[in-house]
Write a protein that holds these residues in place. Structure first.
Motif, PDB file in Angstrom:
ATOM      1  N   ASP A 712       3.905  -4.271   8.425  1.00 32.01           N
ATOM      2  CA  ASP A 712       4.078  -5.041   9.650  1.00 32.01           C
ATOM      3  C   ASP A 712       3.687  -6.449   9.724  1.00 32.01           C
ATOM      4  N   ALA A 713       4.347  -7.410  10.011  1.00 32.35           N
ATOM      5  CA  ALA A 713       4.122  -8.610   9.769  1.00 32.35           C
ATOM      6  C   ALA A 713       2.943  -9.027  10.274  1.00 32.35           C
ATOM      7  N   ARG A 714       2.565  -8.437  11.525  1.00 34.33           N
ATOM      8  CA  ARG A 714       1.431  -8.639  12.546  1.00 34.33           C
ATOM      9  C   ARG A 714       0.135  -7.953  11.765  1.00 34.33           C
ATOM     10  N   SER A 715       0.226  -6.931  11.412  1.00 31.65           N
ATOM     11  CA  SER A 715      -1.174  -6.159  10.983  1.00 31.65           C
ATOM     12  C   SER A 715      -1.002  -5.994   9.476  1.00 31.65           C
ATOM     13  N   GLY A 716      -0.197  -5.911   8.703  1.00 37.27           N
ATOM     14  CA  GLY A 716      -0.093  -5.608   7.598  1.00 37.27           C
ATOM     15  C   GLY A 716      -0.004  -4.070   7.210  1.00 37.27           C
ATOM     16  N   VAL A 717       0.011  -3.221   8.202  1.00 36.24           N
ATOM     17  CA  VAL A 717       0.170  -1.848   7.906  1.00 36.24           C
ATOM     18  C   VAL A 717       1.480  -1.560   7.508  1.00 36.24           C
ATOM     19  N   SER A 718       1.756  -0.377   6.611  1.00 36.05           N
ATOM     20  CA  SER A 718       2.901  -0.256   6.050  1.00 36.05           C
ATOM     21  C   SER A 718       3.437   1.314   6.358  1.00 36.05           C
ATOM     22  N   PRO A 719       4.403   1.023   7.586  1.00 39.35           N
ATOM     23  CA  PRO A 719       4.993   2.126   8.112  1.00 39.35           C
ATOM     24  C   PRO A 719       5.848   2.806   7.431  1.00 39.35           C
ATOM     25  N   ALA A 720       6.631   2.259   6.567  1.00 39.97           N
ATOM     26  CA  ALA A 720       7.794   2.654   5.768  1.00 39.97           C
ATOM     27  C   ALA A 720       7.990   2.280   4.245  1.00 39.97           C
ATOM     28  N   GLU A 721       8.559   3.171   3.366  1.00 41.87           N
ATOM     29  CA  GLU A 721       8.876   2.983   1.983  1.00 41.87           C
ATOM     30  C   GLU A 721       9.934   3.738   1.582  1.00 41.87           C
TER      31      GLU A 721
END
Length: 757
Positions: A712-721
């Motif tokens: 996520d560009a705002r938080s850095g959390v990686s929701p998918a791979e």
């Protein structure tokens, strides 16, 4: 204390007759396991990497070198006890040495006293004598290949590196080995004999006595340059030790001592108890190292491997319908090509086990919120409180889909998509172009003089050759040569072309970073230049000599060429006029320091030039005046380098960092406010990341573990791979298309979408 780690998912449980019980480490040729022989004896079993196992020529060399290594006998070597070069995955077994490596000992306990260094040198010299007596040259003697036991050091991997080295040289055109320990003759492509091992021995003794390499640290390219052109730094060594080390590190192999001379000179050491040349833990090892070695020797060998987590391989995914909506990717331009630094480090061309279906089969790779694959980010998992790793709200789960469109019977090294074609250098070392829509072959350019694909600009494919120094322009539509220019066109009088460190194609011009050798007897050992060639004709437009070390990173934006130079006063960042080569400004990036400071990544956006170096620092400089705006240095356990490419979008600078000594270690992705340098977020990755741009509010990047990620560009959390390959996917993007090496020796094209959330 134990020297091994538990097995992981995918590790073998048995290799030949040996029962695998733990991991000992890994290297350029393969992974090393702790094993039990049928009779219960502790054994070290090395299993070679898949890409080497698939090379018939490697198997031939491997068998030959194993046969030679079996002839080696000596008290300071770990003998080869078994091997099967003809197995599906070739392997060899050696006697297990329950001890620390020299690298681990120095890193943990610091420098060694002169007595211990001399004892180490005498044992290693005797090991080399036994190796050379069997007509074997080690060629990769380094701290990790020296194990420390109570009764003396042990040299491992003797001779085996030759087979892997030859294979990698064939596939990459680069010198493979450990910077600072490879002799000058190996770096310049000359024959390497026993004297090359003497050079490595001298470098090992300097490392043990000073805790640092005799030729400094930093990027492999800089270290290798200093090995060839500069004298070693032996200031921290005792006088007597400095003398013998200096002789071992002589540039001319004929001036180095023989191993027999070293045995006689170093073998006169006396232990702490007054005995001469007697190897026991208390007489030759530094006390804290001796304690660790004793503890390791007392540690019991496990009867069976520890329980491990279930295999996390990608499950079979059924064929699904095409998504009804495909997001349009806003992706940055691909990098101009792999840096010379990466090539010189010896990153192998990947021919890996297939993880995608064969050509003609439609496969959807779908991973929802990281449920099917382990996360690349150490802090990206949902904590259960609706917050990400940095305390910001966790984005809703998204679905990353890569739907395969076609595959081509050759994988490409860093492909580039341009004008409806995908162009790249194949594993056969030829340049290829395929139709981007269908994957049909367009043309093959197999001139051996064009060994390195550099980029595409205005209908022209540019390739270079480090062997003969040519730059070639090739028509993108036909694959026919348009022009070829020899290095003499931009070689300064009185110098000899040595190598290209970077070639960038931009705005109808080919910009070249090159290194040149000076005549023997010169006060300096070498020089550099930045040159510009007309992309339509190859005609030289201008050349600008650089007296000091020119960083390989190079960028050309809005009529300005940007690059870094390591000078006596430190590292300077330069801006040159792209039309004339005239210097526009020069920015002092770091203070005087003998080693390090190389500029490794550059991006320009909205009047600001951003560049990262190999000291972990990201700089922002006014692009017109060359004045400092800010610097940012992320928190890290050690010194890291910024990786290409940097991505600047919507007021944020995104960049990846990785270890300065390895391309396959862990890394991190960072987001920094473009106007102030204020850190927004940082997330760790399992392997070094390569950024590709933004897709639907998410940063898209891949890692050398073969996984495509979004953050996520705002938080850095990686929701998918999603898994693309079993190794480095060499991915490039064009709109919502991704072209990548699927790990099966083929180039794949897929359509990507990120939906949900």
């Amino acid at each position: 204390m134990q020297a091994f780690t538990p097995l992981e998912a995918g590790d073998p449980v048995r290799v030949g007759p040996y029962r695998i019980v733990g991991r000992l480490g890994s290297g350029g040729m393969g992974r090393v396991y702790l094993a039990r022989s049928p009779g219960g004896r502790a054994t070290a079993v090395k299993v070679v990497h898949d890409e080497l196992a698939e090379d018939p020529s490697f198997r031939t060399r491997f068998g030959r070198e194993v046969a030679a290594a079996r002839r080696v006998t000596g008290p300071f070597t770990a003998p080869v006890v078994d091997a099967d070069p003809g197995a599906d995955v070739p392997w060899l077994a050696t006697a297990h040495v329950p001890g620390l490596s020299l690298g681990a000992a120095v890193a943990t306990h610091g420098v060694w006293p002169e007595l211990s260094v001399r004892a180490l040198g005498s044992g290693l010299a005797e090991a080399l004598e036994a190796i050379h007596r069997a007509h074997v040259v080690h060629r990769d003697l380094k701290p990790s290949n020296v194990l420390l036991a109570a009764d003396g050091p042990r040299v491992i991997d003797f001779g085996i590196s030759v087979a892997a080295d030859d294979t990698k040289l064939t596939t990459t055109g680069a010198v493979v080995g450990s910077p600072g320990y490879l002799p000058p003759e190996q770096l310049v492509g000359r024959e390497v004999g026993p004297a090359g091992d003497v050079f490595a021995l001298g470098a090992l003794l300097a490392y043990a006595a000073a805790g640092t390499g005799a030729f400094g640290g930093g990027l492999a390219y800089g270290v290798n340059y200093r090995v060839v052109h500069e004298e070693p730094d032996l200031d921290g060594l005792p006088d007597g030790l400095a003398d013998v080390v200096a002789r071992c590190l002589a540039k001319d192999p004929r001036q180095r001592p023989t191993v027999r001379e070293l045995i006689e000179e170093l073998g006169r050491w006396e232990g702490a108890d007054g005995t001469q040349g007697t190897f026991t833990a208390g007489t030759w090892l530094p006390a804290p190292v001796a304690a660790d070695v004793t503890a390791l020797r007392a540690a019991p060998l496990p009867e069976k491997p520890p329980t491990t987590a279930a295999d996390a391989d990608l499950p079979t995914v059924p064929v699904g319908a095409a998504p009804t909506a495909v997001a349009t990717a806003r992706l940055g331009a691909p990098p101009a090509g792999p840096s010379f630094t990466a090539r010189l480090r010896g990153v192998p061309r990947q021919r890996r086990t297939a993880v995608l279906a064969a050509a003609g089969t439609l496969v959807v790779l779908t991973v929802v919120a990281g449920l099917l694959l382990p996360r690349a980010f150490s802090g990206s998992a949902d904590r259960g409180d609706g917050m990400g790793s940095n305390g910001s709200p966790t984005p809703a789960a998204k679905q990353l889909t890569v739907r395969e469109q076609w595959s081509f019977d050759e994988d490409f090294w860093q492909p580039v998509a341009a004008h409806g074609k995908v162009v790249g250098e194949g594993q056969d070392r030829a340049l290829h172009a395929v139709d981007a829509g269908s994957g049909d072959a367009e043309w093959t350019y197999d001139d051996p003089g064009a060994s390195s694909f550099e980029g595409v600009s205005e209908g022209l494919v540019v390739a270079s050759s480090r062997e003969n120094g040519t730059i070639q322009g090739i028509d993108l539509d036909s694959g026919k040569r348009v022009w070829s220019v020899a290095a003499k066109a931009h070689t300064a009088p009185g110098t000899t072309f040595h190598l290209y460190t970077r070639v960038v194609v931009a705005d109808g011009t080919v910009y070249v970073n090159a290194m040149y050798d000076l005549p023997e007897g010169s006060e300096r050992f070498g020089t550099y230049a930045v040159s510009a060639l007309d992309a339509a004709t190859g005609r030289l437009k201008w050349t600008r000599p650089i007296e000091y070390i020119l960083s390989d990173a190079l960028a050309v934006v809005d009529g300005v060429v940007y690059g870094g130079v390591q000078e006596k006063g430190g590292t300077y960042f330069h801006a040159w006029d792209a039309d004339t080569g005239k210097q526009l400004w020069r920015y002092h990036a770091s203070a005087s320091r003998r080693y390090g400071g190389e500029v490794t990544a550059i991006a320009v956006s909205d009047g600001t030039v951003y560049f990262g170096d190999d000291r972990s620092v990201l700089h922002a400089v006014d692009a017109r005046r060359g004045t400092k705006q800010w610097t940012y240095e992320p928190e890290a356990d050690g010194v890291e380098e910024w990786l290409e490419p940097l991505v600047v979008s919507d007021g944020v600078v995104y960049g990846g960092t990785g270890d300065t000594t390895s391309d396959y270690g862990p890394g991190a992705v960072h987001a920094v406010a473009a106007d102030s340098g204020r850190p927004l977020w940082s997330e760790h990755t399992e392997r070094e990341p390569e950024l590709h741009g933004l897709l639907d509010g998410s940063l898209l990047f891949s890692t050398k573990a073969g996984t495509l990620h979004t953050a996520d560009a705002r938080s850095g959390v990686s929701p998918a791979e999603a898994r693309l390959s079993s190794g480095d996917p060499d991915a490039t993007f064009d709109g919502d298309r991704v072209y990548f090496d699927g790990g099966d020796g083929r180039l794949h094209a897929g359509r990507i979408s990120l939906t949900g959330g």
